[in-house]
Design an enzyme around this catalytic site. Structure first.
Site, PDB file in Angstrom:
ATOM      1  N   CYS A  66       4.182   6.220  -3.652  1.00 10.77           N
ATOM      2  CA  CYS A  66       5.311   5.916  -2.764  1.00 10.77           C
ATOM      3  C   CYS A  66       6.340   5.066  -3.498  1.00 10.77           C
ATOM      4  O   CYS A  66       7.546   5.336  -3.446  1.00 10.77           O
ATOM      5  CB  CYS A  66       4.827   5.203  -1.506  1.00 10.77           C
ATOM      6  SG  CYS A  66       3.645   6.151  -0.529  1.00 10.77           S
ATOM      7  N   ALA A  67       5.878   4.044  -4.176  1.00 15.30           N
ATOM      8  CA  ALA A  67       6.771   3.172  -4.929  1.00 15.30           C
ATOM      9  C   ALA A  67       7.515   3.966  -6.003  1.00 15.30           C
ATOM     10  O   ALA A  67       8.720   3.785  -6.202  1.00 15.30           O
ATOM     11  CB  ALA A  67       5.986   2.022  -5.552  1.00 15.30           C
TER      12      ALA A  67
END
Length: 168
Positions: free
Chosen positions: A60-61
Site C-alpha cells: 500500500c505504501a
C-alpha cells in the site's frame, strides 16, 4: 462478489467494482485535516483512485509513493489514495515520506465508499477494509478503467491506469 486472495488465502468482496462507462457513485470521505470531500469536488479533473487496505503495509505504501511520483507528470489529474486508515495515520505517513502530490482520503467514518463501490472485504482477516483496486475516471466522473487486484499483496498495474488517462 469478487473472489480474490489475501496472502494466498481465498477472500471475497461485498460486491463488484462499478462497470466501465458508468458514472462513478458520489462519495463523501475525510481529508487529513478532518474536513469532508466528495467526488463532486473533483469534477473537471481526471481521477485515479488508488484504493487499498492500509498505508501501514508495504504494498500500500509503495502504491502511494509510485502514484505520488507519477502525479507530478499528470495534467488536470488528481490522484486519490483511499483507505479506512485514520486521517492522522495518513498524514503521518505523508509527512514522513514527503508525499505531496496525492490526496489522502479516509473512509473510516462510515465505510460507505467501500460498500458502494463493492470493494470492501466481506471476509478474511481484513473484513471491512478495502481491497486493492484502481478506478480511473474521466473529467466528468465516468469510469474509464478499473482493476480489482487478484492477490491483495500484489501491486496494481500502474501502466494500465496511466494509459487509460491518455485515452480520456
Amino acid at each position: 462478489m469478487a473472489s480474490i486472495t489475501l496472502g494466498g488465502e481465498p477472500a471475497t468482496t461485498v460486491g463488484e467494482l462499478p462497470s466501465k462507462n458508468e458514472m462513478a457513485p458520489n462519495f463523501t470521505l475525510t481529508k487529513s485535516d478532518l474536513s469532508p470531500v466528495s467526488l463532486s469536488d473533483y469534477i473537471g479533473h481526471k481521477i485515479i483512485m488508488n484504493i487499498f487496505p492500509s498505508v501501514d503495509t508495504g504494498t500500500c505504501a509503495k502504491s502511494v509513493r509510485q502514484f505520488n511520483e507519477e502525479a507530478t507528470e499528470l495534467e488536470n489529474t488528481k490522484v486519490l489514495c483511499i483507505s479506512k486508515d485514520l486521517p492522522f495515520a495518513q498524514a503521518r505517513f505523508c509527512g514522513a515520506e514527503g508525499i505531496e502530490n496525492v490526496d489522502m482520503l479516509s473512509d473510516y467514518k462510515t465505510g460507505n465508499f467501500g460498500r458502494d463501490y463493492g470493494l470492501s472485504f466481506a471476509d478474511s482477516a481484513f473484513v471491512t477494509l478495502h481491497s486493492r483496486c484502481i478506478i480511473v475516471l474521466d473529467g466528468n466522473g465516468k469510469i474509464i478503467h478499473t482493476e480489482q487486484v487478484a492477490e491483495t499483496a500484489d501491486e496494481p498495474n500502474y501502466k494500465a491506469a496511466l494509459e487509460a488517462l491518455m485515452d480520456a
